[in-house]
Design an enzyme around this catalytic site. Sequence first.
Site, PDB file in Angstrom:
ATOM      1  CD  GLU A   1      27.574 -28.083  12.403  1.00 27.95           C
ATOM      2  OE1 GLU A   1      28.525 -27.530  11.840  1.00 27.95           O
ATOM      3  OE2 GLU A   1      26.447 -28.197  11.893  1.00 27.95           O
TER       4      GLU A   1
ATOM      5  CB  CYS B   1      35.519 -25.255  14.209  1.00 28.11           C
ATOM      6  SG  CYS B   1      33.891 -24.659  14.558  1.00 28.11           S
TER       7      CYS B   1
END
Length: 524
Positions: free
Chosen positions: A237, A271
Amino acid sequence: MDVLSSTAIKVSNPINGTILYEIDDPSQEQIKAIYDRARAAQAKIQAMSIEQRIAEVDKIRDYVIQYESMILDAIIAETGKARTDAFAAEVFEVTDVIDVYKKLAPKTLKDRKVPQPIFLIEKKSRQFIEPLGTVLVITPWNFPFYQVIVPSLMSFLAGNATIVKPSEVTPLKPLWDHFFAHSGFMKDAIQVVTGGKETGANLIAMRPDKVHFTGSVGTGRKLMEACAKLLIPIDLELGGKDPAIIFDDVDIDRTANGIMWGAFTNAGQNCTGIERLYVQEGIYDQFVPYLVERTKRLRTSHPGRDTSSAEDCDVGAVTAPFQVRIIEEHIEDALAKGAKLLCGGIQEKGSHHIPPTIFENCDHTMKIASEETFGPTLAIMKFKTEEEVIRLANDSPYGLSASVWSKDVERGTRVARALKCGNVCVNNHMMNEANPYLPFGGVKDSGIGRFKGEDGLLAFCNLKSVLIDKQGKLIEPQWYPYTNSKYKLLSAVMHAWFGKSRNYVKFVKNVLPLDSIGNKEKFK
Ligand code: ADP
């Protein structure tokens, strides 16, 4: 004892710079003992029913509910977050994820019946959903509670033992010590191992059965290389440079509020925070000043902040000193390349308290519009057409998440489909992550694999394929010895069944003798 790093790592409070405590890297012997304990615990977890595992996970929920305020204090001390940011994205989310997985896990982790093709009609096919063994979770500093606990509880529900290496920037060591002492959670099922990068590398070298990594692209690449050498599967991720696209039919007030939150929540250290904003020309002159005026009203973190109040600030501190430098570099680069600063900017060099910063007249040559800033910044660009904005949004090495804002939901959905990324919201941003049923993950440099949802739970499993046949007398026609007559029948059956038009008469004529030919033409 083989001590890998003799220098202790200092953990500090980014709001006022005080040193909170120090952590050390564990020795090789300690790491080996951690794996031994994990493997012993795993055997016990595997023997537990899903209901028993859920009962353990409920202890995490009970702990979070009981110690909400203390958990928030611990998170804020190490990250500098606004209290509401820490509450919404870490504490509240954990309880929600647990609630969803209590429903999802029993269904997802059940063995499955699988159909078979006509030629295997007499057999049974199954998929056993089994644990992998020991899972290593390596986490970053931006959501230090959520990112440790959520993959761990998913891995646990799937029947694995889990070892977590939290970021050395925000290890939350006192909190984890308290959690294991007071939650009553099963011993050694989840072990949090604090330390630096070398500890992460040493934990991988011990060959976990899977690595789940959340962090930067550069580190993700290194981890994938390390895992490749040992053939350890890894989910990544990684980062993003999220675009938000505003068409000229939006409700300005709602959209401006949504964009502000999407860009500046957690001080932009997501993110999936909005870092690029594309505004259609018809609404640009109304929308941008409105957004800037509202943004100027946001309260920025400061060293004397009362962190016990939910109204202490809207935009928290930047957690890591190296991130402060990156944000400053991007702001300076934007100014040097001719972007126009509309609000915020560098107030005091090196300060962790960076106000929300908006630029217009940006283009993709600027770092602020192309590289991951991971701070409270927003680069605005004007566009004319749908086609143009899709091209601009996709012009990025990242492909994590995005949002499209328009009253025309059909157009929003059409653009959502055209974006090369793993997650999209229409008329919202990041809210897909608030739905634990929805898998999360990226494409391109943003990562590999899916986390959460059914897919994310299965990522912690060995999907074992099983075919069960009868122990009768039948000798299969494709077994030895190979003969011309067996071959002819098999070939005729293939042509009759799979040929352009299905020939049932020819099929039946050839399939019936096929059943018994194995027994007729077997080795005597
Ligand atoms: P960030 O937290 O800024 O995303 P990184 O992606 O570098 O930073 O780090 C995320 C996590 O990966 C941290 O827990 C860190 O200690 C760990 N890590 C960094 N380098 C390595 C490495 N070479 N091997 C294993 N773990 C690492």
